[in-house]
Design a protein around this motif. Structure first.
Motif, PDB file in Angstrom:
ATOM      1  N   THR A 180      32.103   8.252 -20.053  1.00  0.00           N
ATOM      2  CA  THR A 180      31.914   8.470 -21.486  1.00  0.00           C
ATOM      3  C   THR A 180      33.244   8.495 -22.227  1.00  0.00           C
ATOM      4  O   THR A 180      33.310   8.183 -23.418  1.00  0.00           O
ATOM      5  CB  THR A 180      31.185   9.802 -21.735  1.00  0.00           C
ATOM      6  N   PHE A 181      34.332   8.824 -21.505  1.00  0.00           N
ATOM      7  CA  PHE A 181      35.630   8.995 -22.132  1.00  0.00           C
ATOM      8  C   PHE A 181      36.612   7.921 -21.681  1.00  0.00           C
ATOM      9  O   PHE A 181      36.542   7.414 -20.560  1.00  0.00           O
ATOM     10  CB  PHE A 181      36.207  10.371 -21.799  1.00  0.00           C
ATOM     11  N   ALA A 182      37.543   7.599 -22.576  1.00  0.00           N
ATOM     12  CA  ALA A 182      38.647   6.723 -22.203  1.00  0.00           C
ATOM     13  C   ALA A 182      39.630   7.508 -21.341  1.00  0.00           C
ATOM     14  O   ALA A 182      39.736   8.731 -21.453  1.00  0.00           O
ATOM     15  CB  ALA A 182      39.352   6.221 -23.460  1.00  0.00           C
ATOM     16  N   ASN A 183      40.337   6.815 -20.478  1.00  0.00           N
ATOM     17  CA  ASN A 183      41.404   7.466 -19.727  1.00  0.00           C
ATOM     18  C   ASN A 183      42.597   7.675 -20.648  1.00  0.00           C
ATOM     19  O   ASN A 183      42.692   7.062 -21.708  1.00  0.00           O
ATOM     20  CB  ASN A 183      41.798   6.629 -18.508  1.00  0.00           C
ATOM     21  N   SER A 310      34.584  -0.026 -27.697  1.00  0.00           N
ATOM     22  CA  SER A 310      35.041   0.654 -28.898  1.00  0.00           C
ATOM     23  C   SER A 310      35.311   2.103 -28.530  1.00  0.00           C
ATOM     24  O   SER A 310      35.008   2.549 -27.424  1.00  0.00           O
ATOM     25  CB  SER A 310      34.016   0.542 -30.028  1.00  0.00           C
ATOM     26  N   MET A 311      35.907   2.827 -29.466  1.00  0.00           N
ATOM     27  CA  MET A 311      36.351   4.184 -29.148  1.00  0.00           C
ATOM     28  C   MET A 311      36.392   5.020 -30.419  1.00  0.00           C
ATOM     29  O   MET A 311      36.160   4.518 -31.515  1.00  0.00           O
ATOM     30  CB  MET A 311      37.725   4.159 -28.465  1.00  0.00           C
ATOM     31  N   GLY A 312      36.695   6.292 -30.286  1.00  0.00           N
ATOM     32  CA  GLY A 312      36.794   7.150 -31.464  1.00  0.00           C
ATOM     33  C   GLY A 312      36.582   8.609 -31.114  1.00  0.00           C
ATOM     34  O   GLY A 312      36.181   8.953 -30.002  1.00  0.00           O
ATOM     35  N   LEU A 327      39.032  11.298 -26.514  1.00  0.00           N
ATOM     36  CA  LEU A 327      38.717   9.961 -27.010  1.00  0.00           C
ATOM     37  C   LEU A 327      37.588   9.333 -26.202  1.00  0.00           C
ATOM     38  O   LEU A 327      37.683   9.191 -24.984  1.00  0.00           O
ATOM     39  CB  LEU A 327      39.961   9.069 -26.937  1.00  0.00           C
ATOM     40  N   LYS A 328      36.498   8.979 -26.868  1.00  0.00           N
ATOM     41  CA  LYS A 328      35.361   8.395 -26.163  1.00  0.00           C
ATOM     42  C   LYS A 328      35.545   6.885 -26.005  1.00  0.00           C
ATOM     43  O   LYS A 328      36.274   6.237 -26.753  1.00  0.00           O
ATOM     44  CB  LYS A 328      34.058   8.713 -26.888  1.00  0.00           C
ATOM     45  N   LYS A 329      34.843   6.349 -25.050  1.00  0.00           N
ATOM     46  CA  LYS A 329      34.912   4.925 -24.709  1.00  0.00           C
ATOM     47  C   LYS A 329      33.489   4.398 -24.608  1.00  0.00           C
ATOM     48  O   LYS A 329      32.687   4.897 -23.824  1.00  0.00           O
ATOM     49  CB  LYS A 329      35.638   4.747 -23.370  1.00  0.00           C
ATOM     50  N   THR A 370      28.547   3.277 -31.254  1.00  0.00           N
ATOM     51  CA  THR A 370      29.423   4.029 -32.142  1.00  0.00           C
ATOM     52  C   THR A 370      28.545   4.673 -33.208  1.00  0.00           C
ATOM     53  O   THR A 370      27.400   4.280 -33.394  1.00  0.00           O
ATOM     54  CB  THR A 370      30.449   3.098 -32.793  1.00  0.00           C
ATOM     55  N   CYS A 371      29.091   5.664 -33.905  1.00  0.00           N
ATOM     56  CA  CYS A 371      28.248   6.350 -34.876  1.00  0.00           C
ATOM     57  C   CYS A 371      29.107   6.908 -35.991  1.00  0.00           C
ATOM     58  O   CYS A 371      30.229   6.457 -36.215  1.00  0.00           O
ATOM     59  CB  CYS A 371      27.433   7.439 -34.180  1.00  0.00           C
TER      60      CYS A 371
END
Length: 439
Positions: A180-183, A310-312, A327-329, A370-371
């Protein structure tokens, strides 16, 4: 006696009107049956009006279609085909379903002729989302803010492989990270747009959305996030990952915004050309900062079904809107324009919706999307890999959707290749050049 007289008068009037109607009808039928060679009757609709199974007539006697009320422009009584007032700009919702009669017409503005820019167009308001998490201190320290190196204004340090778009796997955290998360450092060009406040605390209200570093001094984002703000109200944070700690390997950096440029064809109601460039007061220092890097800009969209990301730091729509702290991925397949348009037509946008060329689509899997508050974050696809790094190019930026995470309902993104020419023009005009983000 008076009552009888009134009833008699009404009866005479009724008989007279009925007789007149019958005589008119008889004359019309006679005229049709005669098929006079001197005057052929044309019984087809005039003005090339369309007729369908749901045909009806508007108040001004035009042939139209019965459509949900929100698909009808209340000013022109033309069917909305561009999503105006219907799209979720990752911050809005629309209403219920009633039908009205609405004539066909093109509500897409002639931007090529009129050069329409953002103005008085309004979108439905956003429902505030509160976070249960404590605020985060933004007190400036020598550890959290590295002074800019003016000599690096127009150059990039030799970082990873010395080119745009690379991340450095050597800075990744080896601990088990949820998908769920970016590294840490996985998307080093991902930055946060923050609205300045009097306090040194970053509340979730001050986090506006995402952006993409394309030059040490320039951020690409979406226009609808900044069109109502001044440069003095904004700052950019790069190198962030976990907003709840200062113990990361490398400190984040912050820079003030000096200038905002919005695409001249930006049309907020439908988010056409939803692009903006933020020029910073001073460049980010990329020396000895492998967790901060510039992105590459893609010049043409990859083929549909290409896996992109995408991320955010926007809220988790699956967890009661709680804000993400790491940061989510989000893994998202690209969706072709025709396929995306067809799928969005099955939403409240309706069968007359048309996807504009300045927009593109990705996603459509249930519960993966994304939301709200992810707006402006990049949509990137891998273009190369090496032993200790992956290279990405930016092809989109989060624009809007119709709710979040609905099956077969892609999210809509700024089409970055479509506006890349405008980006080049502005970068050259501001004397920054295009080398930093060119593949």
């Amino acid at each position: 006696m008076v009552l009888r007289y009134v009833l008699a008068v009404l009866l005479v009037c009724f008989v007279f009107d009925a007789k007149s109607d019958d005589e008119g009808t008889s004359q019309w039928v006679k005229k049709v049956n005669e098929k006079s060679s001197e005057e052929d009757l044309d019984l087809t609709p005039t003005n090339n009006e369309r007729v369908s199974d749901t045909a009806c007539r508007t108040d001004n006697n035009k042939i139209g279609d019965c459509v949900p009320y929100y698909l009808c422009d209340p000013d022109t009584y033309n069917i909305i085909i561009d999503g105006s007032t219907l799209i979720d700009v990752r911050q809005m919702q629309c209403g219920t379903y009633l039908s009205v009669c609405c004539a066909h017409g093109n509500t897409i503005p002639e931007m090529e002729k009129n050069n329409i820019t953002a103005g008085s167009a309004k979108l439905p308001g956003q429902t505030a989302i509160t976070s249960s998490r404590p605020p985060i201190s933004l007190a400036t320290t020598t550890e959290s803010l590295t002074e800019p190196n003016e000599e690096r204004m127009y150059t990039i340090p030799s970082q990873s492989y010395g080119q745009c778009g690379w991340n450095d796997h050597n800075v990744f955290i080896t601990a088990n990270i949820s998908s769920t998360f970016a590294n840490y450092g996985e998307f080093p060009w991902a930055v946060a747009l923050i609205k300045k406040q009097n306090s040194t605390v970053w509340t979730q209200d001050s986090y506006l959305g995402g952006g993409t570093l394309i030059h040490p001094s320039v951020v690409l984002t979406v226009a609808h996030k900044v069109d109502k703000l001044t440069a003095e109200e904004l700052k950019i944070r790069a190198g962030e990952w976990d907003t709840q700690t200062m113990r990361e390997r490398y400190p984040y950096q912050e820079r003030d915004v000096k200038k905002i440029l919005i695409h001249p064809k930006f049309f907020k109601t439908s988010l056409y050309y939803d692009a903006a460039l933020l020029f910073l007061e001073s460049p980010f220092n990329l020396e000895n900062a492998p967790h901060i890097a510039v992105a590459c800009i893609g010049r043409s969209l990859p083929k549909p079904n290409t896996e992109c990301f995408s991320m955010g730091w926007g809220p988790d729509f699956l967890d009661d809107g709680k804000f993400i702290t790491i940061l989510k991925k989000i893994s998202l397949p690209l969706v072709g324009a025709a396929d995306c348009q067809e799928k969005l037509q099955k939403s409240r946008l309706g069968r007359f919706f048309r996807l504009h060329k300045s927009l593109t689509c990705a996603g459509g899997q249930p519960d993966v999307d994304t939301c709200q508050k992810d707006g402006g974050s990049s949509l990137v696809c891998s273009i190369d890999t090496k032993v200790n790094g992956t290279r990405y190019a930016v092809y989109g930026a989060v624009a809007y959707g119709i709710e979040c995470g609905i099956a077969d309902r892609p999210g809509v993104y700024l089409n970055v290749p479509e506006v890349s020419g405008w980006i080049d023009q502005q970068m050259n005009s501001e004397k920054y050049g295009t080398a930093t983000y060119t593949i």
